[in-house]
Design a protein around this motif. Structure first.
Motif, PDB file in Angstrom:
ATOM      1  N   ASP A 311       0.838  -1.200   0.000  1.00 45.32           N
ATOM      2  CA  ASP A 311       0.000   0.000   0.000  1.00 45.32           C
ATOM      3  C   ASP A 311       0.876   1.253   0.000  1.00 45.32           C
ATOM      4  O   ASP A 311       1.821   1.375   0.782  1.00 45.32           O
ATOM      5  N   HIS A 359      -3.777   2.180  -3.626  1.00 46.21           N
ATOM      6  CA  HIS A 359      -4.637   2.057  -2.449  1.00 46.21           C
ATOM      7  C   HIS A 359      -5.423   0.752  -2.555  1.00 46.21           C
ATOM      8  O   HIS A 359      -5.411   0.072  -3.597  1.00 46.21           O
ATOM      9  N   SER A 360      -6.134   0.430  -1.496  1.00 47.81           N
ATOM     10  CA  SER A 360      -6.918  -0.805  -1.489  1.00 47.81           C
ATOM     11  C   SER A 360      -7.974  -0.806  -2.590  1.00 47.81           C
ATOM     12  O   SER A 360      -8.324  -1.855  -3.136  1.00 47.81           O
ATOM     13  N   ARG A 361      -8.470   0.374  -2.974  1.00 47.68           N
ATOM     14  CA  ARG A 361      -9.495   0.436  -4.020  1.00 47.68           C
ATOM     15  C   ARG A 361      -8.934   0.084  -5.402  1.00 47.68           C
ATOM     16  O   ARG A 361      -9.698  -0.137  -6.354  1.00 47.68           O
ATOM     17  N   ASP A 362      -7.588   0.063  -5.540  1.00 45.55           N
ATOM     18  CA  ASP A 362      -6.979  -0.296  -6.828  1.00 45.55           C
ATOM     19  C   ASP A 362      -6.883  -1.811  -7.012  1.00 45.55           C
ATOM     20  O   ASP A 362      -6.472  -2.287  -8.080  1.00 45.55           O
ATOM     21  N   GLU A 363      -7.210  -2.579  -5.999  1.00 42.89           N
ATOM     22  CA  GLU A 363      -7.132  -4.038  -6.092  1.00 42.89           C
ATOM     23  C   GLU A 363      -8.189  -4.552  -7.054  1.00 42.89           C
ATOM     24  O   GLU A 363      -9.353  -4.135  -7.017  1.00 42.89           O
TER      25      GLU A 363
END
Length: 653
Positions: A311, A359-363
């Motif tokens: 991250d 960020h986690s939303r890019d996973e």
């Protein structure tokens, strides 16, 4: 080095106090030879009186006097070939009486307009001036009317007298008007000025490299860009297979104003190596690309792969493909969102996708689609985000002025659910901020030290511990302060320079900041009575003594007067305290420089006349007046004899 033909002796005649210039004819040598000047009596030709010009090795003898009347010659050496020759003799004749009075300044060798190649190691500007006394001659340099020390250029002076200004690692901002200012410190006349323009040329350089291969579509117009920069603006030439395109007699080839090559109606026989050549007065550079004219469906060269990224770090998903024409690129996220370039996503020239600070939303799933007129190809990759505790803004090496506030950051990025502990240590000792009002740790991990002391110097380490991972980063803290006072300040008379004193000193601690200059002060002191500091005023006499100097000549002093001197050092923080006063130096007496005042006479009787006068002005006595010489003769008788009488007492009579 070809044979040196000028071996005839030459006589150079100058007036006493003026400068003599000894010039060699042009020297035919590669590399340029080393030139050393010699006197026939073996005198060591170094010091303030002598100067050698760059690059033609003229030899200048300043403030000439009878003792300079010698024969001089030059030893010329080609160090690569090991060849050495000696020039003919230059016999110096100095005419006129040497009265010792001041000689007004004159600039013998002014600076000349100079062109410098950017980033060259060194370039010189010279300003050689003559005057008497030489030690009172001051030479200052300015760039665009700003003192050279404040101009932002990197420079040095070759020698103690600022005659040769060396410009180091010249950049484009070095260009401008350079001026040298020459004056006698003891004179109130306007200083002499000489100036020269410095022009900076930059060798051509590629702003963007050419691709190894360039693909062209049949029948279309192709533009091959060759972006270069340089000063003056480079001239562009293009070659196809080492032949200048201007000689091909094919109007399909055009070199555009921006230096690009345009090929109209691309044909199969346009395949080959294309080279652009950029040149200007400073040099040249070139680049090449292979032009291939064909069509083919995209083929994946480097396919995207599944990857896991921490991250906050950058992620690059590879997707490189070949084809003709070059396949375009499209990235799709989770089968629905077509990605466009912005501050977070960047599609690189080769097709790779760069995701900044993930960020986690890019996973999720990323699909790379490459397509051209002949077909298309696609492939998927999954990006996983690993959240880890880490120091996002580590401490950096810091320099702080003594007594001020020092801050060392240690900001941490971590998952919201993770508890983080930050601990600082100084050397091997853990810092306990509790109970210490000077030291505190902010909520964001920043260490703050109030009223920094010398004991605070050292290595500081930030240790971050958490369930999400641990990390340690360190930085050095330096404390800079005013320099200490110089020690061992001594003063001695200079027999060869009237009314002057040589002051020497020993530099001490520089406060962890390099010494920039020294300041010298003087004061007059009683020659017999005990010294009382109260009422004895210090006067600054030198404000810009070189940081490399350990002595200075103080001139224009009063005869029969006692002096003390002190020295202070200046660094980037400011001026340090002054040294202890030097020993007392008493200048010798000199003959009075002014006459007695208010001479009057009156008759006492028919055979006696009484005359009265006042002593000379105090500043004109130059010592203790021991007596007076009275001369008298009969009035009205032509060529009557003068009579003398010594009055051996001081004061008026």
């Amino acid at each position: 080095m070809s044979g040196y033909n000028s071996t005839e002796d030459t006589t150079v005649t100058v007036a006493a106090g003026q400068a003599a210039v000894l010039s060699l004819p042009p020297l035919d040598s590669y590399p340029p030879p080393s030139v050393t000047w010699m006197a026939d009596d073996g005198t060591y030709l170094r010091g303030i009186k002598y100067a050698t010009t760059e690059p033609n090795s003229r030899f200048v003898i300043l403030s000439t006097q009878a003792s300079d009347m010698k024969t001089y010659s030059a030893r010329i050496t080609n160090t690569q070939l090991g060849i050495e020759e000696v020039s003919g003799g230059f016999t110096l004749v100095v005419e006129g009486e040497e009265a010792g009075e001041e000689v007004a300044p004159s600039i013998i060798v002014p600076p000349t307009n100079t062109t410098i190649i950017k980033d060259s190691s060194i370039a010189y500007l010279q300003c050689i001036a003559n005057a008497r006394p030489m030690y009172q001659l001051q030479t200052l340099w300015f760039k665009d009317d700003v003192p050279i020390e404040l101009s932002g250029v990197t420079f040095s002076f070759n020698g103690l007298w600022n005659r040769t200004l060396s410009l180091l690692q010249a950049d484009l901002h070095y260009a401008g008007l350079y001026r040298c200012q020459v004056r006698l410190l003891s004179s109130i006349d306007e200083p002499l000025l000489a100036e020269a323009h410095v022009t900076i040329h930059e060798r051509p350089r590629l702003i963007k490299p050419l691709p190894v291969e360039t693909y062209a579509d049949l029948g279309k117009t192709l533009t091959i860009a060759c972006s270069v920069a340089g000063t003056p603006l480079p001239y562009m030439s293009w070659f196809r297979d080492a032949i200048n395109v201007n000689t091909l007699h094919d109007n399909r080839y055009r070199v555009l104003l921006n230096g690009s090559l345009a090929i109209s109606g691309v044909q199969v026989n346009d395949t080959g190596m294309y080279q652009c050549l950029a040149s200007n007065d400073a040099g040249e550079t070139s680049a090449y690309t292979w032009l291939k004219v064909k069509t083919s469906a995209p083929q994946m060269k480097v396919a995207p792969e599944n990857m896991t990224v921490l991250d906050g770090q950058d992620a690059t998903i590879r997707c490189q493909a070949g084809g003709a024409p070059q396949p375009n690129i499209t990235w799709i996220f989770n089968d629905s969102l077509e990605l466009v370039e912005n501050g977070h996503y960047q599609i690189l020239d080769d097709g790779d996708l760069l995701i900044s600070s993930v960020h986690s939303r890019d996973e999720g799933k990323y699909t790379c689609l490459r397509a051209n007129e002949a077909g298309s190809i696609s492939q998927d990759a999954w990006l996983s985000i690993l959240v880890k505790t880490q120091i996002s803004q580590p401490p950096v090496d810091t320099r702080v002025i003594l007594g001020r506030v020092a801050t060392l950051q240690c900001k941490v990025s971590h998952a919201p659910s993770v508890s983080v502990h930050v601990q600082w240590s100084h050397g091997s000792s853990i810092i306990q901020s509790e109970g210490n009002p000077r030291i505190s740790v902010r909520s964001d991990g920043t260490l703050e030290i109030q009223e920094v002391r010398a004991a605070d110097v050292g290595l500081y380490t930030c240790v971050v511990t958490s369930s999400g991972g641990n990390e340690t980063r360190s930085a050095l803290l330096e404390v800079i302060e005013l320099p200490y006072a110089p020690s061992s300040v001594k003063a001695v008379r200079t027999p060869l320079i009237p009314k002057s004193v040589r002051v020497t000193w020993t530099p001490t601690f520089d406060g962890n900041s390099p010494i920039e200059k020294f300041i010298v002060q003087k004061r007059e002191v009683p020659t017999e009575a005990a010294i009382q500091d109260l009422g004895l005023k210090w006067v600054t006499v030198l404000t810009n003594v070189s940081a490399a100097a350990t002595d200075a000549i103080i001139g224009d002093l009063r005869p029969s007067t006692g002096y003390q001197f002190r020295v202070s050092a200046v660094n980037n923080v400011g001026e340090g305290s002054s040294s202890q006063p030097s020993n007392i130096v008493v200048l010798p007496q000199e003959a009075p420089s002014g006459p007695p005042q208010g001479l009057v006479g009156s008759p006492r009787s028919s055979t006696e006349i009484m005359i009265q006068w006042e002593a000379p002005l105090e500043e004109e006595r130059n010592g203790i007046v021991l007596g007076y010489m009275v001369r008298y003769r009969l009035h009205g008788y032509k060529d009557s004899q003068w009579y003398y009488r010594n009055i051996t007492k001081e004061g008026p009579s």
